[in-house]
Structures are given as structure tokens and as C-alpha cells.
Design a protein around this motif. Structure first.
Motif, PDB file in Angstrom:
ATOM      1  N   MET A  76       0.782  -1.234   0.000  1.00  0.00           N
ATOM      2  CA  MET A  76       0.000   0.000   0.000  1.00  0.00           C
ATOM      3  C   MET A  76       0.811   1.280   0.000  1.00  0.00           C
ATOM      4  SD  MET A  76      -1.302   0.048   3.961  1.00  0.00           S
ATOM      5  CE  MET A  76      -1.517  -1.692   4.193  1.00  0.00           C
ATOM      6  N   MET A  77       2.132   1.231  -0.001  1.00  0.00           N
ATOM      7  CA  MET A  77       2.926   2.447   0.143  1.00  0.00           C
ATOM      8  C   MET A  77       2.679   3.418  -1.010  1.00  0.00           C
ATOM      9  SD  MET A  77       4.091   1.854   2.990  1.00  0.00           S
ATOM     10  CE  MET A  77       4.825   3.436   3.083  1.00  0.00           C
ATOM     11  N   TYR A  78       2.733   2.942  -2.239  1.00  0.00           N
ATOM     12  CA  TYR A  78       2.496   3.808  -3.393  1.00  0.00           C
ATOM     13  C   TYR A  78       1.104   4.427  -3.303  1.00  0.00           C
ATOM     14  CZ  TYR A  78       1.712   5.340  -8.167  1.00  0.00           C
ATOM     15  OH  TYR A  78       1.410   6.096  -9.274  1.00  0.00           O
ATOM     16  N   THR A  79       0.115   3.618  -2.926  1.00  0.00           N
ATOM     17  CA  THR A  79      -1.254   4.101  -2.799  1.00  0.00           C
ATOM     18  C   THR A  79      -1.351   5.198  -1.749  1.00  0.00           C
ATOM     19  OG1 THR A  79      -2.024   1.882  -3.367  1.00  0.00           O
ATOM     20  CG2 THR A  79      -3.639   3.365  -2.384  1.00  0.00           C
ATOM     21  N   LEU A  80      -0.686   5.008  -0.601  1.00  0.00           N
ATOM     22  CA  LEU A  80      -0.726   6.017   0.462  1.00  0.00           C
ATOM     23  C   LEU A  80      -0.051   7.316   0.027  1.00  0.00           C
ATOM     24  CD1 LEU A  80       0.075   3.912   3.661  1.00  0.00           C
ATOM     25  CD2 LEU A  80      -2.120   4.856   2.970  1.00  0.00           C
ATOM     26  N   PHE A  81       1.130   7.201  -0.579  1.00  0.00           N
ATOM     27  CA  PHE A  81       1.856   8.396  -1.012  1.00  0.00           C
ATOM     28  C   PHE A  81       1.043   9.179  -2.044  1.00  0.00           C
ATOM     29  CE2 PHE A  81       6.117   6.132  -0.081  1.00  0.00           C
ATOM     30  CZ  PHE A  81       6.014   6.451   1.255  1.00  0.00           C
ATOM     31  N   GLU A  82       0.500   8.491  -3.027  1.00  0.00           N
ATOM     32  CA  GLU A  82      -0.262   9.160  -4.074  1.00  0.00           C
ATOM     33  C   GLU A  82      -1.570   9.744  -3.532  1.00  0.00           C
ATOM     34  OE1 GLU A  82       0.864   9.838  -7.232  1.00  0.00           O
ATOM     35  OE2 GLU A  82       2.702   9.071  -6.338  1.00  0.00           O
ATOM     36  N   TRP A  83      -2.225   9.026  -2.612  1.00  0.00           N
ATOM     37  CA  TRP A  83      -3.450   9.550  -2.011  1.00  0.00           C
ATOM     38  C   TRP A  83      -3.152  10.833  -1.233  1.00  0.00           C
ATOM     39  CZ3 TRP A  83      -5.156  10.765   2.843  1.00  0.00           C
ATOM     40  CH2 TRP A  83      -6.525  11.021   2.968  1.00  0.00           C
ATOM     41  N   ALA A  84      -2.034  10.842  -0.499  1.00  0.00           N
ATOM     42  CA  ALA A  84      -1.656  12.037   0.267  1.00  0.00           C
ATOM     43  C   ALA A  84      -1.350  13.207  -0.668  1.00  0.00           C
ATOM     44  CB  ALA A  84      -0.459  11.729   1.153  1.00  0.00           C
TER      45      ALA A  84
END
Length: 176
Positions: A88-96
Motif C-alpha cells: 500500500m505504500m504507493y497508494t498512500l503516497f499518491e493519495w496524500a
């Protein structure tokens, strides 16, 4: 797939996605920092993320370096719960990045700092200027550059020489 294999795959993906990105910083193979926003942006913040041994089955440990960090962390926790069990790291960074404005809407920026000197004079200091951003080359540009240069990164001997035959055909000074 074991937890370590999943972490290694996600780490490799993060490295390839964020290669050359000034916002992403790998502290260790299980700890990362990601800056959301530009350096000059008063609403920018840094997100610190660490993986526990059982990540991605358990939530990563997160902290934010900003005054409004509780709001940011609670919103990110919602995203973590929605993505638990997956990388989920990419998803979290992009969501932020996408939700930076709503996350930082209550942020009060510090524009200038005032210091009082011993002689009762106040001096105003402004925040540091952003360093010049280096131009990032694409992989194709890097390949072309490597194919033109030798192993030391230098152009081959004579790359800028003028062809003497062509000069003699165009004519030079009159030999009368």
C-alpha cells in the motif's frame, strides 16, 4: 508468498517508481520519508512510514512532521484499513499527494521568524530558498549519452573535428 518476499517486491517497486524523485527518501529497507508538496509550499509536510515485521498484513507505523498531524494520520489510517493485506505504500503516497489541500486546510504557516538582538533591535529572517532542481534525464537519454561516450564519460577523440575534404571543396582563400 511470505511477508518478507512481499516487502522485497514492494521495496523494489518503490525504488523504481520514485528513482530520482526528491520527495521520496529511503531511510532503511523498512523505513521511508515522503514529502507531500513543494519545498516553498507552506502546506507541505513530510510523511514518515516504517514497516513492522508482519507488513503488509499489519498496518505500517506512520507519523507526520507538521502541526496538523493528527488530522493527516487519522485520514491515512482510513486508507491503511482499506488497503490492509496488500502493498500500500504507493497508494498512500499518491493519495496524500492528491488530498494535500484538504489535509492541510487548517495549517497555519510560519512566514517569518523574528529574533531579538541584544541591542534591542529586531531582525527578520526569511525561510531558506529552494535549491536549483537538477534536470532529470530519462532512461532513453541516459542510454544515448552512454552510447556516445567512452567508459570515462568523455566524448571520443575528434568528435568536433571539421572534415578537411569538405573545407577544400567549399573553397578557402584565393591562391593567386
Amino acid at each position: 508468498m511470505t511477508t518478507n518476499e512481499e516487502q522485497e517486491m514492494e521495496l523494489e517497486a518503490l525504488r523504481s517508481i520514485y528513482e530520482g524523485d526528491e520527495c521520496f527518501k529511503e531511510i532503511s529497507p523498512v523505513s521511508f520519508q515522503f514529502r507531500i508538496g513543494d519545498l516553498e509550499d507552506s502546506k507541505a509536510f513530510i510523511l514518515d512510514v516504517s514497516w513492522p515485521d508482519t507488513y503488509p498484513e499489519t498496518a505500517p507505523q506512520m507519523s507526520a512532521v507538521t502541526a496538523t498531524k493528527q488530522l493527516i494520520l487519522s485520514k491515512l489510517e482510513e486508507q491503511v484499513v482499506a488497503n490492509l493485506g496488500t502493498a500500500m505504500m504507493y497508494t498512500l503516497f499518491e493519495w496524500a499527494k492528491e488530498n494535500q489541500e484538504s489535509l492541510m486546510e487548517n495549517h497555519k504557516p510560519i512566514v517569518q521568524a523574528v529574533t531579538v538582538a541584544s541591542s534591542n533591535e529586531a531582525t527578520v529572517t526569511t525561510p531558506a530558498k529552494k535549491k536549483e532542481k537538477k534536470e532529470q534525464l530519462t532512461k532513453a537519454q541516459k542510454r544515448r549519452m552512454v552510447s556516445r561516450t567512452d567508459n570515462k564519460g568523455e566524448l571520443p577523440r575528434g568528435w568536433n573535428w571539421v572534415d578537411v575534404i569538405k573545407l577544400s571543396k567549399t573553397g578557402g582563400k584565393d591562391d593567386d
